[in-house]
Motif scaffolding. Structure first.
Motif, PDB file in Angstrom:
ATOM      1  N   SER A  72       0.930  -1.395  -0.286  1.00  0.00           N
ATOM      2  CA  SER A  72       0.047  -0.338   0.041  1.00  0.00           C
ATOM      3  C   SER A  72       0.687   1.139   0.023  1.00  0.00           C
ATOM      4  CB  SER A  72      -1.174  -0.159   1.493  1.00  0.00           C
ATOM      5  OG  SER A  72      -1.834  -0.994   1.459  1.00  0.00           O
ATOM      6  N   ILE A  73       0.929   2.518  -1.268  1.00  0.00           N
ATOM      7  CA  ILE A  73       1.773   2.781  -1.118  1.00  0.00           C
ATOM      8  C   ILE A  73       0.841   4.577  -1.288  1.00  0.00           C
ATOM      9  CG2 ILE A  73       4.417   4.174  -2.988  1.00  0.00           C
ATOM     10  CD1 ILE A  73       4.210   0.471  -3.322  1.00  0.00           C
ATOM     11  N   GLN A  99      -7.017   3.626  -4.150  1.00  0.00           N
ATOM     12  CA  GLN A  99      -6.733   4.570  -4.974  1.00  0.00           C
ATOM     13  C   GLN A  99      -7.999   6.530  -4.397  1.00  0.00           C
ATOM     14  OE1 GLN A  99      -4.755   4.904  -6.800  1.00  0.00           O
ATOM     15  NE2 GLN A  99      -6.031   5.292  -8.125  1.00  0.00           N
ATOM     16  N   GLU A 100      -8.822   5.443  -3.341  1.00  0.00           N
ATOM     17  CA  GLU A 100      -9.475   6.525  -2.698  1.00  0.00           C
ATOM     18  C   GLU A 100      -9.385   7.559  -2.142  1.00  0.00           C
ATOM     19  OE1 GLU A 100     -12.410   9.964  -1.992  1.00  0.00           O
ATOM     20  OE2 GLU A 100     -13.033   7.515  -3.863  1.00  0.00           O
ATOM     21  N   ILE A 101      -8.136   6.990  -0.790  1.00  0.00           N
ATOM     22  CA  ILE A 101      -7.907   7.276  -0.170  1.00  0.00           C
ATOM     23  C   ILE A 101      -6.790   8.109  -0.949  1.00  0.00           C
ATOM     24  CG2 ILE A 101      -6.256   6.866   2.127  1.00  0.00           C
ATOM     25  CD1 ILE A 101      -7.856   4.546   2.494  1.00  0.00           C
ATOM     26  N   ALA A 133      -3.995  13.690  -1.521  1.00  0.00           N
ATOM     27  CA  ALA A 133      -3.492  14.672  -3.369  1.00  0.00           C
ATOM     28  C   ALA A 133      -4.231  15.501  -2.820  1.00  0.00           C
ATOM     29  CB  ALA A 133      -3.868  14.171  -4.475  1.00  0.00           C
ATOM     30  N   GLN A 134      -5.621  15.443  -1.473  1.00  0.00           N
ATOM     31  CA  GLN A 134      -6.310  17.076  -1.996  1.00  0.00           C
ATOM     32  C   GLN A 134      -5.770  17.394  -0.545  1.00  0.00           C
ATOM     33  OE1 GLN A 134     -10.404  15.432  -1.835  1.00  0.00           O
ATOM     34  NE2 GLN A 134     -10.629  15.419  -3.997  1.00  0.00           N
ATOM     35  N   LEU A 167      -3.079  13.313  -9.181  1.00  0.00           N
ATOM     36  CA  LEU A 167      -3.588  12.323  -9.938  1.00  0.00           C
ATOM     37  C   LEU A 167      -3.299  12.233 -10.846  1.00  0.00           C
ATOM     38  CD1 LEU A 167      -6.595  13.535  -7.591  1.00  0.00           C
ATOM     39  CD2 LEU A 167      -4.971  12.091  -7.130  1.00  0.00           C
ATOM     40  N   GLU A 168      -2.972  13.083 -11.680  1.00  0.00           N
ATOM     41  CA  GLU A 168      -2.632  12.665 -13.308  1.00  0.00           C
ATOM     42  C   GLU A 168      -1.209  12.594 -14.052  1.00  0.00           C
ATOM     43  OE1 GLU A 168      -5.097  12.533 -15.385  1.00  0.00           O
ATOM     44  OE2 GLU A 168      -6.523  13.471 -13.372  1.00  0.00           O
ATOM     45  N   ASP A 169      -0.358  12.347 -12.802  1.00  0.00           N
ATOM     46  CA  ASP A 169       0.885  12.301 -13.043  1.00  0.00           C
ATOM     47  C   ASP A 169       1.268  11.327 -13.069  1.00  0.00           C
ATOM     48  OD1 ASP A 169       3.900  11.855 -12.483  1.00  0.00           O
ATOM     49  OD2 ASP A 169       3.912  13.489 -11.435  1.00  0.00           O
TER      50      ASP A 169
END
Length: 401
Positions: free
Chosen positions: A238-239, A258-260, A265-266, A274-276
């Motif tokens: 988990s990274i 992905q949700e966390i 990121a927020q 999130l797009e990188d």
């Protein structure tokens, strides 16, 4: 049978296992860990000790370790190397529901207190054995020790930082887990006894406990053929989950899924991650773990641990302090959960011990009495199984009790 009123200075530790009699033949840690679970939930536990207190392994009675492991028990001294001592033990075993021992496999047979011998006259007996490597098999004769099991069971190969060699964990986890599994096995056997009317021999070992506790790391190998390696403070799958520096110390972040990841990121105002391509997916984050951790830490060092923990938890990102042991027991939530329990030690006076980590709505556990003095209840227990005062005096004079 009902627990004798005088068994515990403060009454039963719990009503949950009240009526069970347990004979404790254990030493050091794995066995006492098992028996503590039964004692703390109200069983009448009788600790069998050699008349010479110096034979007790695992440190002095006044030591923190002994005080922690042997509360809520009675003590009977018996010389099990004598015929008279074994006879007294067998009479007591006929009244017992459970016996727990962690001798090396051949010892109990040599003493004549093995399961087959005792079950012949008490077929309802649940007999629990804890060993280093099992009761039989190619390594059964080896002496067991926690650190040996940590190494043989694979734990040390996945603990510590990559490239720095194997590392033991900071608690005797193989001992502790073997004890907890043995207690679970006892309760399973007692539940089954309600249906069959028969006891049984239940077994576990440090090696079995350690291999089982590999859990998802074992599954990675058995299912996928992946041999896990050391990952230090980073979670292996988990990274980013790990330790991050703040302006006044360190904190833990646990970012699973992905949700966390989006919430993190927020929370750090880096929604571009999130797009990188390096960080957008779990496989990408795994491949670029070090770069991502470095980017996160550039941000976490700008605020205090307390500020980040508040912000992260508000955002739905699991985060927490990294406490030393003193800070753990100063934590108000630890106190609220009843994990710090007061008692009055016979050797140390007023002190505190760790309470049970389980809450029960009707039958809670407590530390009802401190560890007993060696042989403190010998006369009482021998009378319970039919010895006269004259017989007890003879056993004392012969050094049997």
């Amino acid at each position: 049978m009902d627990t004798p009123d005088s068994a515990k200075t403060g009454g039963p530790a719990s009503q949950a296992l009240n009526g069970l009699r347990v004979l404790d033949l254990t030493r050091v840690r794995s066995g006492p860990t098992c028996v503590r679970q039964l004692a703390d939930w109200g069983a009448d536990v009788i600790k069998i000790e050699a008349p010479d207190d110096k034979a007790q392994l695992g440190g002095p009675r006044s030591g923190a370790d002994f005080q922690n492991l042997h509360r809520n028990k009675r003590s009977l001294t018996l010389n099990l190397k004598s015929e008279e001592g074994v006879e007294a033990f067998r009479r007591l075993a006929d009244t017992a529901d459970v016996i727990v021992e962690n001798f090396r496999p051949a010892v109990k047979k040599r003493l004549g207190i093995d399961y087959e011998t005792l079950a012949a006259s008490n077929p309802r007996l649940v007999y629990a054995s804890i060993s280093g490597f099992g009761q039989d098999g190619p390594l059964a004769g080896r002496p067991g020790f926690d650190q040996i099991a940590q190494g043989m069971g694979g734990l040390m190969s996945i603990t510590g930082k990559p490239g720095e060699g194997p590392m033991r964990v900071g608690i005797p986890i193989a001992d502790l887990c073997a004890g907890l599994f043995a207690a679970q096995a006892v309760l399973i056997a007692l539940f089954e006894r309600q249906q069959s009317g028969q006891g049984q021999w239940v077994q576990t070992s440090l090696l079995q406990a350690q291999v089982f506790m590999l859990d998802f790391q074992a599954a990675r190998f058995l299912v996928d053929g992946d041999v896990p390696k050391q990952a230090g403070n980073n979670h292996p799958t988990s990274i980013p989950t790990g330790v991050f520096k703040t302006s006044d110390g360190y904190m833990n972040l646990a970012v699973a899924g992905q949700e966390i990841w989006k919430r993190l990121a927020q929370a750090v105002e880096r929604t571009e991650w999130l797009e990188d391509a390096r960080f957008a997916t779990p496989p990408a984050r795994s491949d670029n773990r070090d770069a991502l951790n470095a980017e996160i830490e550039k941000i976490t060092v700008t605020r205090t641990t307390e500020e980040w923990i508040e912000a992260m938890n508000e955002a739905g990102v699991p985060a927490g302090e990294i406490n030393d042991i003193g800070q753990v027991f100063d934590n108000p939530q630890v106190h609220h959960l009843g994990l710090v329990q007061p008692t009055t030690s016979q050797e140390r006076g007023e002190t505190r011990l760790v309470g049970q980590p389980i809450l029960m709505s009707r039958t809670p556990s407590r530390i009802a009495s401190p560890p007993p003095l060696a042989g403190q209840h010998s006369e009482q227990i021998l009378r319970e199984i039919g010895y006269s005062d004259a017989s007890i005096a003879t056993l004392k004079a012969q050094g049997i009790t």
